[in-house]
Design a protein around this motif. Structure first.
Motif, mmCIF file in Angstrom:
data_model
loop_
_atom_site.group_PDB
_atom_site.id
_atom_site.type_symbol
_atom_site.label_atom_id
_atom_site.label_comp_id
_atom_site.label_asym_id
_atom_site.label_seq_id
_atom_site.Cartn_x
_atom_site.Cartn_y
_atom_site.Cartn_z
ATOM 1 N N ALA A 117 1.906 -6.375 4.421
ATOM 2 C CA ALA A 117 1.743 -6.992 3.099
ATOM 3 C C ALA A 117 0.770 -6.189 2.242
ATOM 4 O O ALA A 117 0.982 -6.019 1.042
ATOM 5 C CB ALA A 117 1.256 -8.436 3.255
ATOM 6 N N GLY A 118 -0.283 -5.684 2.849
ATOM 7 C CA GLY A 118 -1.237 -4.852 2.118
ATOM 8 C C GLY A 118 -0.605 -3.576 1.622
ATOM 9 O O GLY A 118 -0.838 -3.152 0.481
ATOM 10 N N ARG A 119 0.206 -2.949 2.462
ATOM 11 C CA ARG A 119 0.928 -1.742 2.044
ATOM 12 C C ARG A 119 1.866 -2.059 0.883
ATOM 13 O O ARG A 119 1.955 -1.305 -0.080
ATOM 14 C CB ARG A 119 1.720 -1.177 3.208
ATOM 15 N N ALA A 120 2.591 -3.158 1.018
ATOM 16 C CA ALA A 120 3.528 -3.557 -0.034
ATOM 17 C C ALA A 120 2.788 -3.821 -1.348
ATOM 18 O O ALA A 120 3.281 -3.474 -2.428
ATOM 19 C CB ALA A 120 4.319 -4.795 0.396
ATOM 20 N N MET A 121 1.613 -4.439 -1.260
ATOM 21 C CA MET A 121 0.824 -4.692 -2.472
ATOM 22 C C MET A 121 0.402 -3.388 -3.128
ATOM 23 O O MET A 121 0.455 -3.262 -4.353
ATOM 24 C CB MET A 121 -0.400 -5.546 -2.146
ATOM 25 N N LEU A 122 -0.015 -2.409 -2.329
ATOM 26 C CA LEU A 122 -0.424 -1.115 -2.875
ATOM 27 C C LEU A 122 0.757 -0.416 -3.545
ATOM 28 O O LEU A 122 0.633 0.085 -4.674
ATOM 29 C CB LEU A 122 -1.017 -0.228 -1.780
ATOM 30 N N ILE A 123 1.899 -0.418 -2.891
ATOM 31 C CA ILE A 123 3.096 0.182 -3.477
ATOM 32 C C ILE A 123 3.485 -0.560 -4.752
ATOM 33 O O ILE A 123 3.773 0.053 -5.789
ATOM 34 C CB ILE A 123 4.250 0.196 -2.462
ATOM 35 N N GLY A 124 3.474 -1.881 -4.687
ATOM 36 C CA GLY A 124 3.836 -2.688 -5.848
ATOM 37 C C GLY A 124 2.903 -2.480 -7.025
ATOM 38 O O GLY A 124 3.351 -2.342 -8.167
ATOM 39 N N PHE A 125 1.607 -2.436 -6.759
ATOM 40 C CA PHE A 125 0.650 -2.219 -7.840
ATOM 41 C C PHE A 125 0.847 -0.853 -8.477
ATOM 42 O O PHE A 125 0.812 -0.713 -9.697
ATOM 43 C CB PHE A 125 -0.789 -2.351 -7.334
ATOM 44 N N THR A 126 1.079 0.164 -7.651
ATOM 45 C CA THR A 126 1.265 1.521 -8.171
ATOM 46 C C THR A 126 2.515 1.588 -9.046
ATOM 47 O O THR A 126 2.479 2.151 -10.150
ATOM 48 C CB THR A 126 1.355 2.526 -7.014
#
Length: 148
Positions: free
Chosen positions: A48-57
């Motif tokens: 989920a943290g990885r997905a959040m980073l990708i999503g924010f970028t």
């Protein structure tokens, strides 16, 4: 026909997005490691943290491109002022970026400075006389300048 200042805005603003993208790509591994370290006590949350980073970028890229389009192609005063506000926020954060060069390294800080300078040039172009006349003309309050 768009004025020269708007064309220069577009060039500087898109160049700042490209430099930001390069900086993001170069630091991607570090950012992912930070996310993984942050969620180490809860390993099930790492995806989920990885997905959040990708999503924010991706969201940041999308917003930047949207602001460029509506400012440079549709002469939107609203997006012009949003760009100015974001630039003001980045000016506030610049000293903290400079202070963190020992932690992040010289290259990321240098790329952040390049991005800041390109954005400053882009913002400056939005307030040149030909750009101001173009924005006014787009809302119907002033007739467009004659094409020579």
């Amino acid at each position: 026909m768009r004025p020269q200042s708007i064309i220069r805005f577009e060039q500087a603003y898109l160049a700042s997005i490209v430099v930001w993208g390069i900086n993001t790509a170069l630091g991607w591994g570090t950012q992912m490691a930070t996310v993984e370290a942050s969620f180490a006590p809860m390993p099930e949350m790492i995806p989920a943290g990885r997905a959040m980073l990708i999503g924010f970028t991706l969201f940041a890229l999308f917003v930047s491109l949207l602001l460029w389009y509506f400012t440079a192609r549709k002469a939107s005063e609203v997006t012009k002022w949003i760009i100015v506000a974001f630039f003001g926020l980045s000016a506030v954060g610049l000293p903290f970026t400079l202070a963190g060069f020992e932690t992040t390294g010289v290259l990321p800080v240098a790329l952040n400075i390049v991005t800041f300078v390109l954005t400053a040039v882009a913002v400056w172009m939005l307030f040149r006389p030909d750009a101001s006349a173009w924005f006014r003309a787009s809302d119907g309050s002033v007739p467009p300048p004659p094409i020579a």
